[in-house]
Write an enzyme that holds these catalytic residues in place. Structure first.
Site, short mmCIF file in Angstrom:
data_model
loop_
_atom_site.label_atom_id
_atom_site.label_comp_id
_atom_site.label_asym_id
_atom_site.label_seq_id
_atom_site.Cartn_x
_atom_site.Cartn_y
_atom_site.Cartn_z
CG ASP A 1 -1.93 0.88 1.35
OD1 ASP A 1 -3.13 0.44 1.28
OD2 ASP A 1 -1.83 2.17 1.00
CG ASN B 1 -12.81 -0.99 3.79
OD1 ASN B 1 -12.96 -1.59 4.86
ND2 ASN B 1 -11.57 -0.11 3.61
CD GLN C 1 -14.86 -0.78 -2.52
OE1 GLN C 1 -16.29 -0.60 -2.24
NE2 GLN C 1 -14.35 -1.15 -3.46
CG HIS D 1 -8.52 -3.39 -2.39
ND1 HIS D 1 -9.46 -2.26 -3.21
CD2 HIS D 1 -8.24 -2.44 -1.49
CE1 HIS D 1 -9.90 -1.42 -2.53
NE2 HIS D 1 -9.17 -1.47 -1.47
CG HIS E 1 -6.64 -2.98 3.11
ND1 HIS E 1 -5.91 -1.77 2.88
CD2 HIS E 1 -7.95 -2.72 2.54
CE1 HIS E 1 -6.69 -0.98 2.32
NE2 HIS E 1 -7.89 -1.56 2.03
#
Ligand code: AMP
Ligand code: ZN
Length: 138
Positions: free
Chosen positions: A32, A88, A95, A101, A103
């Site tokens: 990230d 999310n 989101q 995706h 995390h």
């Protein structure tokens, strides 16, 4: 399907460079850009799905197995004390990139992060009603 207007489609497809941790036919795991903690990774699908409501179930099964491997690799190499798996769906849920995706966030004693929610209260009758409502739709 991929979408050229979607940043995560372009990253997953390799058109935009990223700090890639791992890649296979279905997924790209990247770091990230604004990490919650050192090693914060994102598992991106190579196909475009906006969220959990759209993602293919077979892909989702493989994804959670990969998440376990990524979490294990973090524990082994970064010596984190815990790992949060966060995903999310929808703006209301936080989101910000509308391409599915997951995390994977390594946690350390001194990371200063608080990932969670404010505990609420529950009423037994309402809980029973909610459980029936959600369960009835499964
Ligand atoms: P979410 O809020 O669940 O949609 O998460 C989106 C995440 O993507 C955030 O944690 C961002 O820091 C991260 N992010 C956005 N753009 C990039 C990028 N180009 N490379 C890596 N991470 C990104
Ligand atoms: Zn996409």
């Amino acid at each position: 399907m991929t979408d050229t207007n979607c940043i995560f489609c372009r990253i997953a497809g390799g058109d935009i460079p990223s700090s890639t941790v791992y890649e296979d036919e279905q997924f790209r795991v990247i770091l990230d850009l604004s990490p919650a903690a050192k090693g914060h990774a994102l598992i991106l699908t190579k196909q475009h799905y906006a969220n959990i409501f759209e993602i293919d179930e077979e892909v989702l099964r493989d994804l959670i197995v990969l998440a376990k491997k990524v979490a294990g690799a973090m524990k082994e190499t970064l010596h984190c004390e815990g790992v949060n798996i966060v995903q999310n769906n929808g703006e209301r849920a936080g989101q910000t990139v509308f391409h599915f995706h997951l995390h994977v966030i390594p946690r350390y004693a001194d990371d200063g992060q608080q990932i969670g929610w404010k505990p609420g209260t529950s009423d037994p009758d309402e809980q029973a009603e909610l459980a029936k409502k959600i369960g009835g739709a499964l």
